[in-house]
Design an enzyme around this catalytic site. Sequence first.
Site, PDB file in Angstrom:
ATOM      1  N   TRP A   1       0.877  -1.174   0.000  1.00 11.49           N
ATOM      2  CA  TRP A   1       0.000   0.000   0.000  1.00 11.49           C
ATOM      3  C   TRP A   1       0.915   1.225   0.000  1.00 11.49           C
ATOM      4  O   TRP A   1       1.871   1.284   0.777  1.00 11.49           O
ATOM      5  CB  TRP A   1      -0.875  -0.025   1.257  1.00 11.49           C
ATOM      6  CG  TRP A   1      -1.777   1.153   1.398  1.00 11.49           C
ATOM      7  CD1 TRP A   1      -2.593   1.683   0.450  1.00 11.49           C
ATOM      8  CD2 TRP A   1      -1.967   1.952   2.583  1.00 11.49           C
ATOM      9  NE1 TRP A   1      -3.288   2.749   0.964  1.00 11.49           N
ATOM     10  CE2 TRP A   1      -2.922   2.937   2.265  1.00 11.49           C
ATOM     11  CE3 TRP A   1      -1.433   1.912   3.869  1.00 11.49           C
ATOM     12  CZ2 TRP A   1      -3.350   3.885   3.193  1.00 11.49           C
ATOM     13  CZ3 TRP A   1      -1.859   2.853   4.784  1.00 11.49           C
ATOM     14  CH2 TRP A   1      -2.804   3.833   4.448  1.00 11.49           C
TER      15      TRP A   1
ATOM     16  N   ASP B   1      -1.254  -5.288   9.308  1.00 10.45           N
ATOM     17  CA  ASP B   1      -2.199  -4.283   8.825  1.00 10.45           C
ATOM     18  C   ASP B   1      -3.448  -5.014   8.343  1.00 10.45           C
ATOM     19  O   ASP B   1      -3.407  -5.771   7.379  1.00 10.45           O
ATOM     20  CB  ASP B   1      -1.558  -3.486   7.675  1.00 10.45           C
ATOM     21  CG  ASP B   1      -2.475  -2.380   7.169  1.00 10.45           C
ATOM     22  OD1 ASP B   1      -3.657  -2.336   7.575  1.00 10.45           O
ATOM     23  OD2 ASP B   1      -2.012  -1.559   6.344  1.00 10.45           O
TER      24      ASP B   1
ATOM     25  N   LYS C   1     -13.617  -0.058   4.882  1.00  6.66           N
ATOM     26  CA  LYS C   1     -14.243  -0.886   3.856  1.00  6.66           C
ATOM     27  C   LYS C   1     -15.322  -1.791   4.427  1.00  6.66           C
ATOM     28  O   LYS C   1     -16.397  -1.911   3.868  1.00  6.66           O
ATOM     29  CB  LYS C   1     -13.189  -1.747   3.154  1.00  6.66           C
ATOM     30  CG  LYS C   1     -12.328  -0.993   2.195  1.00  6.66           C
ATOM     31  CD  LYS C   1     -11.043  -0.572   2.845  1.00  6.66           C
ATOM     32  CE  LYS C   1     -10.252   0.357   1.925  1.00  6.66           C
ATOM     33  NZ  LYS C   1      -9.089   0.896   2.623  1.00  6.66           N
TER      34      LYS C   1
HETATM   35  N1  PMP Z   1      -3.832  -0.339   5.014  1.00  8.84           N
HETATM   36  C1  PMP Z   1      -4.120  -0.807   3.801  1.00  8.84           C
HETATM   37  C2  PMP Z   1      -3.418  -2.019   3.313  1.00  8.84           C
HETATM   38  C3  PMP Z   1      -5.069  -0.154   3.021  1.00  8.84           C
HETATM   39  O1  PMP Z   1      -5.337  -0.616   1.809  1.00  8.84           O
HETATM   40  C4  PMP Z   1      -5.723   0.978   3.534  1.00  8.84           C
HETATM   41  C5  PMP Z   1      -6.781   1.728   2.784  1.00  8.84           C
HETATM   42  N2  PMP Z   1      -6.732   1.768   1.452  1.00  8.84           N
HETATM   43  C6  PMP Z   1      -5.391   1.418   4.802  1.00  8.84           C
HETATM   44  C7  PMP Z   1      -4.443   0.737   5.517  1.00  8.84           C
HETATM   45  C8  PMP Z   1      -5.988   2.655   5.398  1.00  8.84           C
HETATM   46  O2  PMP Z   1      -7.304   2.545   5.749  1.00  8.84           O
HETATM   47  P1  PMP Z   1      -8.107   3.796   6.283  1.00  8.84           P
HETATM   48  O3  PMP Z   1      -8.754   4.431   5.122  1.00  8.84           O
HETATM   49  O4  PMP Z   1      -9.076   3.184   7.243  1.00  8.84           O
HETATM   50  O5  PMP Z   1      -7.164   4.709   6.960  1.00  8.84           O
END
Ligand code: PMP
Length: 396
Positions: free
Chosen positions: A130, A211, A246
């Site tokens: 990410w 994560d 999500k």
């Molecule tokens: N970690 C990963 C692997 C993600 O894909 C995302 C969101 N795309 C996040 C963390 C962050 O999530 P949030 O929008 O809840 O901050």
Amino acid sequence: SSLFAAVEMAPRDPILGLNEQFNADPNPAKVNLGVGVYTDENGKLPLLKCVAAAEKALLEAPKAKGYLPIDGIAAYDKAVQALVFGDEAVASGRIATVQGLGGTGGLKIGADFLKRLNPGATVLISDPSWENHRALFTNAGFTVGSYPYYDAEARGIAFDKMLAALNAAAAGTVVVLHACCHNPTGYDLTPAQWSEVIATVKARGLVAFLDSAYQGFGDGIAEDGAVIRAFLEAGLNFFVSTSFSKSFSLYGERVGALSAVSASKEEAARVLSQLKIVIRTNYSNPPTFGATLVATVLTTPALRAQWEEELAGMRVRIQAMRGALVERLQAAGVKQDLAFITRQKGMFSYSGLNAAQMQRLRSEFGIYGVDSGRICVAALNEKNLDAVARGIAAVL
Ligand code: PMP
């Protein structure tokens, strides 16, 4: 001259920049497969029924808006901990869980705490990962390296190389691992591979930071959480960041958490006291609304059941879109083996397309994915599938 005269223009966020480009595109047939957002069969961001019900109940009994405790709503923290680690682990008292501003907030609390704990540690993230992992840990003051993950030729994971990198890492190295539904590739380790990772983390004295942003989007809530339980059962001390963006479709409410698994109840109390200092000096205390909704849903049996059903609905629809994408690509004349698309898990697919092909998809077909080849399969639906398949077939 101005205080800001020497300030340089920062590069724009690649994915949010893609969004701006998408919005400006006049093509009526355009399809946005760039951002990591689940949309339903009508291409709409869902408002989950369980969330709407919790929200309605909240609005019918409006409350004054006091400050929350620094670590957030106690019932929320407890419900999150039970969801992530199980009731037995909650009873042990050795896990400290704090409310965070989304999964990103959870990561940042953990990163800041780790920096105080072990300032010289290196952080390793998956290659690729990410896109915010590197920046977040770098900004927290760490040197960030990576471990091999994606194997383009095998259309899977370079597991031997990954394990070798972990084995070569110095004790205390922080290893950021995607608990499920790897972003961006969609490839997850098998349970047997996870066992090897856990054994290596243990043997080498590494610090695992899991994560968990997509629990429930892979194989199921319990199935996707199994990795975290395995780390717990191995007797490790580790971190978990949780995102409900999500799984509750609550992106803008910023609902997440950080959990630190300690050796004892007494140790967890000391860890919690330090996590609270990190929070206090960053934003003092978290907001009320989103976490109240999630706590209500998780702890009200009827709403909880509804959530599990709605989450399963999102999961099954994504899986159906993966299957349908394979069929439409084949119908559009693609001859190569496409089984990798249904082997991948979660919202994303590393399509195997290169940057030039992704750019052609955008300019000629109005189909927006990331230059890395990542497409969001959770944004596919019956209305855009054929166009996407035709576009991909044409650029292949
Ligand atoms: N970690 C990963 C692997 C993600 O894909 C995302 C969101 N795309 C996040 C963390 C962050 O999530 P949030 O929008 O809840 O901050």
